[in-house]
Design an enzyme around this catalytic site. Sequence first.
Site, PDB file in Angstrom:
ATOM      1  N   GLY A   7       0.837  -1.196   0.000  1.00 41.74           N
ATOM      2  CA  GLY A   7       0.000   0.000   0.000  1.00 41.74           C
ATOM      3  C   GLY A   7       0.865   1.236   0.000  1.00 41.74           C
ATOM      4  O   GLY A   7       2.075   1.167   0.235  1.00 41.74           O
ATOM      5  N   LYS A  13      -2.310  -0.060   5.427  1.00 39.29           N
ATOM      6  CA  LYS A  13      -1.694  -1.381   5.259  1.00 39.29           C
ATOM      7  C   LYS A  13      -1.237  -1.981   6.583  1.00 39.29           C
ATOM      8  O   LYS A  13      -1.440  -3.169   6.818  1.00 39.29           O
ATOM      9  CB  LYS A  13      -0.561  -1.337   4.240  1.00 39.29           C
ATOM     10  CG  LYS A  13       0.603  -0.457   4.624  1.00 39.29           C
ATOM     11  CD  LYS A  13       1.551  -0.248   3.457  1.00 39.29           C
ATOM     12  CE  LYS A  13       2.601   0.779   3.820  1.00 39.29           C
ATOM     13  NZ  LYS A  13       2.081   2.109   4.113  1.00 39.29           N
ATOM     14  N   ALA A  34      12.325  -0.474  11.375  1.00 37.03           N
ATOM     15  CA  ALA A  34      12.628   0.956  11.355  1.00 37.03           C
ATOM     16  C   ALA A  34      13.665   1.335  12.396  1.00 37.03           C
ATOM     17  O   ALA A  34      13.751   0.729  13.462  1.00 37.03           O
ATOM     18  CB  ALA A  34      11.356   1.760  11.603  1.00 37.03           C
ATOM     19  N   HIS A  48       3.095   3.386  16.037  1.00 37.92           N
ATOM     20  CA  HIS A  48       2.933   1.957  15.770  1.00 37.92           C
ATOM     21  C   HIS A  48       3.007   1.154  17.074  1.00 37.92           C
ATOM     22  O   HIS A  48       2.231   0.212  17.262  1.00 37.92           O
ATOM     23  CB  HIS A  48       3.999   1.461  14.790  1.00 37.92           C
ATOM     24  CG  HIS A  48       3.650   1.721  13.360  1.00 37.92           C
ATOM     25  ND1 HIS A  48       3.167   0.739  12.532  1.00 37.92           N
ATOM     26  CD2 HIS A  48       3.702   2.848  12.616  1.00 37.92           C
ATOM     27  CE1 HIS A  48       2.943   1.250  11.338  1.00 37.92           C
ATOM     28  NE2 HIS A  48       3.271   2.527  11.362  1.00 37.92           N
TER      29      HIS A  48
END
Length: 175
Positions: A7, A13, A34, A48
């Site tokens: 996405g 996504k 990350a 997140h």
Amino acid sequence: MIELVLGGARSGKSRYAEQQALASGLPVVYIATAEAGDDEMHSRIQHHQQRRPPHWLTVEEPIALADVIGDYASKQHCLLVDCLTLWLCNVLFDKQGNLQEQRYRQQTDALCAVLAAGRQRVIMVSNEVGLGVVAADAMTRRFVDEAGFLHQRLAQISDKVVLVTAGLPQILKAL
């Protein structure tokens, strides 16, 4: 089962992939690729983290993704990788922006090999970056090209491929 979730930026996504991981009914191992190189990225990572259930195991690994998948590969876990495009950037370029061709080839081959072994439930999230205009600089063009090649390669070995747009999943492949 291997699932590739693609996405654009802020397409939903990651949220979709998290819902799929919850629906698996298995203990989730969240593999975060990350690295917080600046305040804005740190904020994204925190967002997140706050969204994830506290009982999920989080493993942070910016480069040796195949090793982590191999370490947790079993039918008793659902592995959620978020995200492949950040991982790709980490293996393709060093922190100074220099191309790391050998590391890139080694890590992508290792990733495809561990996924092809098929011993695990893996959901991988990645950005579909090739939908826009062609970038003016060579580094960005290389990244976009390699992301596209990686997605094609992973789609071939994935059981399911989903494109998420505006929060809506579109099934591209389902076995």
